[in-house]
Design an enzyme around this catalytic site. Structure first.
Site, PDB file in Angstrom:
ATOM      1  N   SER A  79     -13.656  60.809  -7.470  1.00 54.23           N
ATOM      2  CA  SER A  79     -12.492  61.839  -7.340  1.00 54.23           C
ATOM      3  C   SER A  79     -12.725  62.642  -5.960  1.00 54.23           C
ATOM      4  CB  SER A  79     -12.825  62.983  -8.844  1.00 54.23           C
ATOM      5  OG  SER A  79     -12.761  62.151 -10.026  1.00 54.23           O
ATOM      6  N   ASN A  80     -14.028  62.944  -5.568  1.00 58.34           N
ATOM      7  CA  ASN A  80     -14.265  63.756  -4.321  1.00 58.34           C
ATOM      8  C   ASN A  80     -13.789  63.300  -3.200  1.00 58.34           C
ATOM      9  OD1 ASN A  80     -15.567  66.505  -5.624  1.00 58.34           O
ATOM     10  ND2 ASN A  80     -16.544  64.746  -6.631  1.00 58.34           N
ATOM     11  N   LYS A 198     -20.767  56.992 -16.008  1.00 55.25           N
ATOM     12  CA  LYS A 198     -20.776  58.231 -15.326  1.00 55.25           C
ATOM     13  C   LYS A 198     -20.019  59.223 -16.470  1.00 55.25           C
ATOM     14  CE  LYS A 198     -19.155  61.269 -11.657  1.00 55.25           C
ATOM     15  NZ  LYS A 198     -18.328  61.374 -10.518  1.00 55.25           N
ATOM     16  N   SER A 200     -18.717  63.021 -16.852  1.00 56.06           N
ATOM     17  CA  SER A 200     -18.636  64.200 -16.055  1.00 56.06           C
ATOM     18  C   SER A 200     -18.250  65.269 -17.029  1.00 56.06           C
ATOM     19  CB  SER A 200     -17.558  63.973 -15.006  1.00 56.06           C
ATOM     20  OG  SER A 200     -18.230  62.959 -13.847  1.00 56.06           O
ATOM     21  N   GLY A 224     -22.544  63.284 -14.552  1.00 58.60           N
ATOM     22  CA  GLY A 224     -21.321  63.398 -13.463  1.00 58.60           C
ATOM     23  C   GLY A 224     -21.468  64.663 -12.516  1.00 58.60           C
TER      24      GLY A 224
END
Length: 329
Positions: A79-80, A198, A200, A224
């Site tokens: 996402s980053n 993962k 989050s 996450g």
């Protein structure tokens, strides 16, 4: 790392023999089991030029700095990394660039999730060819009202059946509005080519329950976020994919080291100092804040790709306060 590449060789031989997807539980489970995910991974940001083109030179400069930090590996196209705003060609080329620069002993986990199963299968194969050791597959969410356990199990199973490398499930409800159901996770943990998750969401009871319910499988859970990393270790997580590690990589790795060593009092103190800056670069202010903080700490963050907007002056002041009040600036 060598065993993963050996597995790729085995997959190629099987394909040549006319069985490109003829997985057996023994072969794929053995190969996946050898890929130890334990450790810290920054989900790296994608630098852009002033014209919003991917800046591969600055990306490589960031990678040179990350090579000095004891990360287990890197997550690329998480996402980053602003993956929804990149073309398929850009997504693959970024992974290829990272693989060229990444030390051989470091793992490369590449995001290959798309909205359709067909597109995810296709991109997963491309990510493996570009050098990914594993793929991180986010829950499809555009039609989230129809993404029940049955649909998601079918989606991830098809992807894992076809993938040349191990698959890591990715549940990020803050972005998708959809949490991968617990029953779906436990079912999918039995797949020979699904290595872990993962998570989050930040629900520690859920993470602990997933670890408990999948303990009979070779299934690894990654936190996450750095904000609940210590708590996740306490309930059995093996590592973390942490946005804050792009900025405070040494410190997040130190928290991991303290947790693994059972030095919980020291870990608690460090964890508390990481909570506010972590929240600032994730749920509160997001990727623009992460990129701004990277600039303060000597990395190339820069601007986001539109329509993401830079921080306002008030947001930048709040971000700086969240770091400085905890002794990081």
């Amino acid at each position: 790392m060598h065993c993963v590449r050996a597995w790729r060789g085995l997959s190629s031989l099987r394909a040549a023999a006319g069985h490109p997807r003829a997985w057996t539980r023994h072969q794929s489970r053995t190969a996946a089991a050898r890929l130890d995910l334990s450790g810290i991974y920054p989900p790296i940001a994608t630098p852009f030029t002033a014209k919003e083109e991917v800046d591969y030179k600055k990306l490589e400069e960031n990678l040179q700095k990350y090579a000095k930090i004891p990360f287990k590996g890197l997550v690329v196209q998480g996402s980053n990394g602003e993956y929804p705003y990149l073309t398929e060609e850009e997504r693959v080329e970024v992974v290829r660039t990272v693989r060229r620069s990444l030390p051989a002993e470091k793992l490369l986990m590449a995001g290959s999730g798309c909205e359709s199963t067909r597109a995810t299968v296709h991109l997963t194969e491309k990510m493996a060819a570009a050098g990914a050791d594993a793929v991180l597959v986010v829950t499809p969410c555009f039609y989230k009202g129809k993404m029940d356990g049955r649909a998601l199990i079918r989606h991830f199973t098809k992807v894992a059946d076809s993938s040349p490398v191990p698959v890591v499930l990715y549940s990020v409800p803050a972005n998708t509005g959809l949490e991968l159901p617990l029953d779906a996770v436990t079912h999918l943990s039995q797949h020979p080519n699904i290595l872990g998750l993962k998570d989050s969401g930040g629900d520690i009871t859920r993470i602990g329950l997933i670890v408990h319910k999948t303990k009979a499988q070779d299934f690894q859970v990654l936190a996450g976020s750095a904000g609940f990393l210590m708590a996740a270790y306490c309930v059995g997580a093996v590592g973390g994919v942490c946005a804050l590690a792009n900025v405070l990589g040494q410190e997040v790795c130190e928290l991991e080291r303290l947790c693994v060593a059972g030095r919980w009092e020291e870990a608690r103190v460090l964890q508390q100092r990481l909570i506010e800056p972590n929240s600032a670069v994730t749920r509160k202010l997001g990727v623009p804040a992460l990129k701004q903080a990277m600039e303060w700490f000597g990395f190339h963050g820069g601007a986001c790709r539109s329509p993401l907007q830079p921080l306002t002056e008030a947001e930048a002041q709040q971000l700086r306060s969240d770091f400085s009040s905890n002794g990081w600036l």
